[in-house]
Design an enzyme around this catalytic site. Sequence first.
Site, PDB file in Angstrom:
ATOM      1  CG  HIS A  79      51.800  20.329   9.724  1.00 59.70           C
ATOM      2  ND1 HIS A  79      50.918  19.325  10.045  1.00 59.70           N
ATOM      3  CD2 HIS A  79      51.108  21.479   9.847  1.00 59.70           C
ATOM      4  CE1 HIS A  79      49.741  19.850  10.333  1.00 59.70           C
ATOM      5  NE2 HIS A  79      49.838  21.156  10.225  1.00 59.70           N
ATOM      6  CG  ASP A 132      51.706  16.115  11.033  1.00 60.16           C
ATOM      7  OD1 ASP A 132      52.688  16.804  11.368  1.00 60.16           O
ATOM      8  OD2 ASP A 132      50.633  16.587  10.612  1.00 60.16           O
ATOM      9  CB  SER A 228      47.855  22.360  12.343  1.00 61.04           C
ATOM     10  OG  SER A 228      47.443  22.020  11.052  1.00 61.04           O
TER      11      SER A 228
END
Length: 292
Positions: A79, A132, A228
């Site tokens: 992402h 992911d 992230s």
Amino acid sequence: MRGHQTDKVALFLTGFLSVAVTAQHDPEPRIVGGFPALEATTRHQVSIRRRSSDESVFGAGHICGGSLIDSRTVLTAAHCLVDSLDKKRPAGYFRVVGGSVNRYERSAGTVVRTVSRVGVHERYNAKNFDNDVGLLILNEPVPETHPALKPIAMATKTPVSSSSCQTSGWGSTQYGIRQGTAELRAVNVTVQPTTQCNGAYSYHGSLLPGMLCAGDFRGGQDACQGDSGGPLVCGGTLAGVVSHGYKCAEPRFPGIYADVAYYRDWIARNGAGRRASAVSVLICFFVVLIKL
């Protein structure tokens, strides 16, 4: 979510709790309940940046974290590498910076690289963060002798429950505050049983194969937006990639990470070494032809 999109992940909780988890669009990172990271234990950590912004103000382009896993390959979250329509961004959009715990500092030891190729897992699902994982292939390798930026070995097995691990990233220390810190911060977290994280009063079955749950069910210690793609290190090896979660450091909601051991084959097939292997095969083929 710990990145920069606006997708929603619905978590249906039984009993007295019903929560809709909304991914916040947040341009700054944070580690909640952490401490200053040590250079000696975070030499694999890199800052993935928006190249245009970072060329204007060094350090201001930070998007996500990542981990150097060989001289030219950075492992991060899928992402982090897609736009608001979940389309893979071009390689020229990014640059990668490592070699310092201060993201605004550019010294003789700072490594700055542009990107030659972007890899996003072909089955990445932005709605539930399945698969992911993503890769950035650097335009040129990091020297093996570099003192401050070194690859980290990937875990070969999923860490067991109760394993003590550490995650790290740049940013503020409280959910909802956008101002990031200059210095890299780290936090110790514990791998939690998937069955418990998938319980009715936690993520209610939303954890899928390839996902790890790590943190504290009492809350208070976690990664968050902008962290992230960063590392979850267990026993000195890279065991996870920061993926998503409900807010940050909330009771009953530890952070969710992509399981590196689960994705090792995908990483091997798509890393910088894949083209070198293909070239080697072609060379061997032509050598055989010549001998014939």
